[in-house]
Write a protein that holds these residues in place. Sequence first.
Motif, short mmCIF file in Angstrom:
data_model
loop_
_atom_site.label_atom_id
_atom_site.label_comp_id
_atom_site.label_asym_id
_atom_site.label_seq_id
_atom_site.Cartn_x
_atom_site.Cartn_y
_atom_site.Cartn_z
N GLU A 1 0.82 -1.21 0.00
CA GLU A 1 0.00 0.00 0.00
C GLU A 1 0.85 1.26 0.00
OE1 GLU A 1 1.29 -1.09 3.88
OE2 GLU A 1 0.15 -2.31 2.49
N GLU A 2 2.14 1.13 0.33
CA GLU A 2 3.02 2.28 0.42
C GLU A 2 3.99 2.42 -0.75
OE1 GLU A 2 5.00 2.52 4.22
OE2 GLU A 2 3.21 1.78 5.26
N ASN A 3 4.52 1.29 -1.26
CA ASN A 3 5.53 1.35 -2.32
C ASN A 3 5.67 -0.01 -2.99
OD1 ASN A 3 7.40 -0.26 -0.77
ND2 ASN A 3 7.78 1.57 0.46
N ASP A 4 6.66 -0.14 -3.85
CA ASP A 4 6.87 -1.41 -4.56
C ASP A 4 8.09 -2.17 -4.04
OD1 ASP A 4 8.80 0.29 -5.58
OD2 ASP A 4 8.42 -0.20 -7.68
N ASP A 5 8.48 -1.93 -2.79
CA ASP A 5 9.59 -2.66 -2.19
C ASP A 5 9.25 -4.14 -2.06
OD1 ASP A 5 10.93 -0.27 -1.94
OD2 ASP A 5 10.85 -0.19 0.25
N TYR A 6 10.26 -4.98 -2.13
CA TYR A 6 10.07 -6.43 -2.00
C TYR A 6 11.36 -7.08 -1.55
CZ TYR A 6 12.59 -6.66 -6.39
OH TYR A 6 13.56 -6.53 -7.35
N VAL A 7 11.21 -8.23 -0.92
CA VAL A 7 12.35 -9.06 -0.54
C VAL A 7 12.05 -10.49 -0.96
CG1 VAL A 7 13.09 -7.62 1.40
CG2 VAL A 7 11.39 -9.40 1.78
N ILE A 8 13.07 -11.32 -0.95
CA ILE A 8 12.90 -12.74 -1.29
C ILE A 8 13.35 -13.55 -0.08
CG2 ILE A 8 13.45 -14.58 -2.92
CD1 ILE A 8 14.36 -12.33 -4.88
N PRO A 9 12.42 -13.87 0.82
CA PRO A 9 12.81 -14.64 2.00
C PRO A 9 13.37 -16.00 1.63
CG PRO A 9 10.63 -13.68 2.30
CD PRO A 9 11.00 -13.51 0.85
N ASP A 10 14.27 -16.52 2.46
CA ASP A 10 14.84 -17.84 2.20
C ASP A 10 13.78 -18.92 2.31
OD1 ASP A 10 17.49 -17.10 1.58
OD2 ASP A 10 17.88 -16.76 3.70
N VAL A 11 12.95 -18.86 3.34
CA VAL A 11 11.82 -19.78 3.51
C VAL A 11 10.65 -18.94 4.00
CG1 VAL A 11 10.91 -21.83 4.69
CG2 VAL A 11 13.33 -21.73 4.08
N MET A 12 9.47 -19.18 3.41
CA MET A 12 8.30 -18.39 3.78
C MET A 12 7.05 -19.26 3.69
SD MET A 12 6.97 -14.78 2.08
CE MET A 12 7.07 -15.33 0.37
N VAL A 13 6.18 -19.16 4.70
CA VAL A 13 4.90 -19.87 4.70
C VAL A 13 3.79 -18.84 4.56
CG1 VAL A 13 3.28 -21.25 6.06
CG2 VAL A 13 5.72 -21.78 6.12
N ILE A 14 2.92 -19.09 3.58
CA ILE A 14 1.76 -18.22 3.38
C ILE A 14 0.50 -19.08 3.41
CG2 ILE A 14 3.12 -16.57 2.06
CD1 ILE A 14 0.67 -18.20 0.01
N CYS A 15 -0.58 -18.50 3.88
CA CYS A 15 -1.84 -19.25 3.97
C CYS A 15 -2.98 -18.53 3.27
CB CYS A 15 -2.20 -19.50 5.44
SG CYS A 15 -0.99 -20.54 6.29
N ASP A 16 -2.82 -17.28 2.96
CA ASP A 16 -3.86 -16.50 2.30
C ASP A 16 -3.50 -16.37 0.82
OD1 ASP A 16 -5.84 -14.78 1.55
OD2 ASP A 16 -5.35 -13.22 3.00
N ARG A 17 -3.97 -17.32 0.03
CA ARG A 17 -3.57 -17.40 -1.37
C ARG A 17 -4.08 -16.26 -2.24
NH1 ARG A 17 -3.23 -23.61 -3.23
NH2 ARG A 17 -2.34 -24.48 -1.33
N LYS A 18 -5.09 -15.53 -1.77
CA LYS A 18 -5.64 -14.45 -2.60
C LYS A 18 -4.62 -13.33 -2.83
CE LYS A 18 -7.89 -11.71 0.96
NZ LYS A 18 -9.13 -11.34 1.59
N HIS A 19 -3.56 -13.30 -2.01
CA HIS A 19 -2.53 -12.28 -2.16
C HIS A 19 -1.37 -12.73 -3.04
CE1 HIS A 19 -4.40 -9.51 0.64
NE2 HIS A 19 -4.61 -10.54 1.45
N LEU A 20 -1.49 -13.91 -3.64
CA LEU A 20 -0.48 -14.40 -4.59
C LEU A 20 -0.81 -13.85 -5.98
CD1 LEU A 20 -0.07 -18.18 -3.70
CD2 LEU A 20 1.73 -16.45 -3.68
N LYS A 21 0.18 -13.27 -6.62
CA LYS A 21 -0.01 -12.78 -7.98
C LYS A 21 1.31 -12.90 -8.71
CE LYS A 21 -1.75 -9.05 -10.78
NZ LYS A 21 -2.30 -7.73 -10.85
N GLY A 22 1.33 -13.73 -9.76
CA GLY A 22 2.58 -13.93 -10.49
C GLY A 22 3.66 -14.47 -9.57
N GLY A 23 4.77 -13.79 -9.50
CA GLY A 23 5.89 -14.23 -8.67
C GLY A 23 5.99 -13.50 -7.35
N SER A 24 4.84 -12.92 -6.90
CA SER A 24 4.93 -12.17 -5.64
C SER A 24 3.73 -12.44 -4.73
CB SER A 24 5.06 -10.67 -5.90
OG SER A 24 3.87 -10.15 -6.44
#
Length: 186
Positions: free
Chosen positions: A63-86
């Motif tokens: 909501e603030e900017n287009d910053d991003y990181v690539i965590p080494d291991v990450m667990v997500i449970c809310d799939r609606k926030h998946l889009k492409g490679g992010s």
Amino acid sequence: MPLLKNESRKQEKMNGVVYDMSLSPGYRHGVINGNIYAAVKRGLKDSLCLVFMENLDFRYQPEENDDYVIPDVMVICDRKHLKGGSYSGVPKFIVETLSPSTALRDKTDKLSAYEKAGVQEYWIVSPQGKSVEIYYLAQGKYVLTYNYILQDDEEEDHYNADTVIALKEFPHISMELREIFEGLDV
């Protein structure tokens, strides 16, 4: 080292600054990430949650900017926030494995970003020190709750290789401290 024509570099963007990441941070980094990933993947079988290893951008303040990181291991449970490679939701769990080029950022900028984003559990793993720092979010701030340094010599007083570490949000997912570092000494 010059890039080949079709070779691309992994990058992260924090606070508007783009950081090149090492294409090969070292085998120890990959071994640790693979060990944690495998334990979490087994535990998430038949779950709606997904685990990613070094291959999904986390847009931690979309909501603030287009910053991003690539965590080494990450667990997500809310799939609606998946889009492409992010992913732009709130991960349940993140691990960063330290390398000489990213250690400071993992322990400062990323810790702060994950805290602000509301990530409930953050592990910082050191291959060199065979240590695991575990932070839990409490009232919006990270608290270093556990700090393990592997002592795998059974003759030593503080032997702890068989200490079981479970994920807070997924207590059925656990691993022994020795398992995290299994395969480092070749």
